[in-house]
Scaffold this motif. Sequence first.
Motif, PDB file in Angstrom:
ATOM      1  N   THR A   4      -2.578  -5.053  -9.831  1.00  0.00           N
ATOM      2  CA  THR A   4      -3.008  -3.661  -9.714  1.00  0.00           C
ATOM      3  C   THR A   4      -1.762  -2.783  -9.672  1.00  0.00           C
ATOM      4  N   ASN A   5      -1.691  -1.819 -10.547  1.00  0.00           N
ATOM      5  CA  ASN A   5      -0.486  -0.980 -10.666  1.00  0.00           C
ATOM      6  C   ASN A   5       0.790  -1.831 -10.711  1.00  0.00           C
TER       7      ASN A   5
ATOM      8  N   GLN B  75      -2.556  10.058  -3.550  1.00  0.00           N
ATOM      9  CA  GLN B  75      -3.458   8.897  -3.622  1.00  0.00           C
ATOM     10  C   GLN B  75      -2.876   7.708  -2.867  1.00  0.00           C
TER      11      GLN B  75
ATOM     12  N   GLU C 188       0.901  -1.157   0.000  1.00  0.00           N
ATOM     13  CA  GLU C 188       0.000   0.000   0.000  1.00  0.00           C
ATOM     14  C   GLU C 188       0.933   1.198   0.000  1.00  0.00           C
TER      15      GLU C 188
ATOM     16  N   TYR D 273       4.551   8.257 -12.010  1.00  0.00           N
ATOM     17  CA  TYR D 273       3.947   8.396 -10.681  1.00  0.00           C
ATOM     18  C   TYR D 273       4.433   9.630  -9.913  1.00  0.00           C
TER      19      TYR D 273
ATOM     20  N   ARG E 264      -2.573   3.999  -2.943  1.00  0.00           N
ATOM     21  CA  ARG E 264      -2.724   2.984  -3.995  1.00  0.00           C
ATOM     22  C   ARG E 264      -2.303   1.609  -3.497  1.00  0.00           C
TER      23      ARG E 264
END
Length: 623
Positions: A260-261, A252, A245, A598, A254
């Motif tokens: 995911t990503n 954000q 995380e 990012y 994420r």
Amino acid sequence: MNRRAFLKAIGSAALVPMMPRRLLAGTTSSRVRPSDAAWPSKSAWKQLDETVGGNLFAVDFPLSILKTSPDSDAAKLLLKNVKNPYYMGDQAGLTETLGWVDAWSTQPSVYAVAARNAQDIAAAVSFARENNLRLAVKGGGHSYQGTSNAPDSLLIWTRRMHDITMHDAFVPQGCDRTLKPQPAATLGAGTIGIQAYDAVITKGGKYVQGGGCLTVGLAGLIQGGGFGSFSKHYGTAAASLLEAEVVTADGQIRIANACTNPDLFWALKGGGGGSFGAVSRLTVRTHDLPEYFGTVNFKIAAASDDAYRRLIRQFVSFYRENLFNDHWGEQARLRPDNTFEIAMLSHGLDAEQPKKVWQPFLDWVKRSSDYSVKWPVTIGSIPARHFWDGAWWKEHWPEVVLPRNGNPVHALVDDVLLALISQPILEYDNRPGAGSNNVWWKGNTGECGWYIWAYESLWLPESLLEKSSQERLADALFAASRHSGLELHFNKGLAGAPPEAIAAARDTATNPAVLSAFALVIAGDSQGPAYPGIPGHEPSVDQGRSAAQRVARCLNELRVVSGETGAYVSESNYFEKGWQQSYWGSNYPRLAEIKRKYDPEGLFIVHNGVGSEQWSRDGFTRL
Ligand SMILES: Cc1cc2nc3c(=O)[nH]c(=O)nc-3n(C[C@H](O)[C@H](O)[C@H](O)COP(=O)(O)OP(=O)(O)OC[C@H]3O[C@@H](n4cnc5c(N)ncnc54)[C@H](O)[C@@H]3O)c2cc1C
């Protein structure tokens, strides 16, 4: 009009948080310091403090007392405490390493957020971005390169985030269809090695990949790639990451995992700490524990240079035949005084097996009058589950003491023949109220509160172990040892590891050179405790510079046979030449692209981190 001129023109920095992010994009050319008009107002800081539940505080600098009242009792206590890694880690205003000659000296941030969760981190990230502040992130505080401290900055400090949850069957979010459930542990971003080992190994009966040093932060370790004593079996710490995380520069929160990503996930696996976002939580794979971990320790002195060279040749050949596999990690050390130390650890071998493995080498040594054994040879194993169990060591310690010059004392505990160890190997945090498991390996005390003179690393390729190359390698090691002491860290090169450990590391951002290296060689020198301006503890710049030259000559002897393989980002030279290639090799362009995606404005900048080429060394000015 540039951003500062704009702010001056409107006469207020308070409006900045209200500005849409797109208006700020690409405009940051230099960051704001406390002396600048644009530094956030008291009320802005107060608002941040409220947002983070009262966990914003002004950071003090504990070393100040050594300058202001060097003879006071408080100063004496502090000098003792700077050798205690738990004390150091508990200070927002200190780092384990106090500095590096001609490079950096630790300095506190102006304010720190002692984050409790991802929301606190997100608030700090957004505040720093919106107010154009220099941002620093610190976990265990073990960066050699000073990447977790920055003067005039806002610090995100994760020390208090060390909750640990074990899972029997973890599936990363969104991966239900692609990944099988597997045993794992979720760690708060501030978790240090011993906390993970205690929860997962001692209490949980599984293995988790932390560092050899018990006080290293897991978030820094994993993002650097990360090796533990048993990485030759389990692989790198980065490769064990299943999910993170992370708060990115846009504020954000994420999830990053294989589904995911996935690009961000890959970058967090070895792309370097403090460059892609502030991690709030990590979920790592856990592994089965073997029955035993073991230790082998001894020191041999050779009577002449020639005898030393022969000893090294013998060891290289012995290593290739007997130790080049996933059972053996940690170190062999070579010194200019012709001494040779073994401080190795074994995985999955009982007390008798390592003795059989080492007997031929020890017999070879004993056959010649050119060699004398300086430490008693100590070989043994202990139940793996107790390896990081401070209470167990304390309880059983008296039974495993071996007098330095006496006969071995064989002690039976839990029906296991214990390691025969010649001196206490653990230190305990003796501060009042300290946790009973606040322990560290004695061997790491030297690095606490030290001021580095020199430090370099280099991966040694497996090809050097081929029969036809062994003599060349041994001679290069001998030549290198004429300039400086050096350590071969066998657990920090993956050649010889199981194929699945190598495959997992291949899918990380670490320089692929690690996959075919049998060891990482590290050489360095230091003094400590030391810090500029402290009477009696000034860093010695002249000695530091000459040590740096010696260490460079030492590593250059090895480069002749290894080539420019690369260095381990977390244990490398502050002045590393071509660091992008050295730390990440062919992975660098992909990392740079992910950084642009990012963190396009460069909020997360650390020395020699991905994207740092665009910033001044202090991270304040865009170049
Ligand atoms: C005594 C000692 C022994 C060591 N032993 C080993 C070893 O056995 N094996 C090994 O592989 N390495 C070892 N190292 C190197 C160590 O793994 C790295 O220095 C590692 O980065 C330290 O992490 P940290 O959290 O303790 O340090 P920090 O200084 O707090 O952080 C290191 C970097 O990671 C960033 N970072 C920290 N937390 C976060 C976060 N939550 N989100 C984003 N970025 C973050 C920081 O900004 C900084 O750039 C050792 C270092 C020391 C000083």
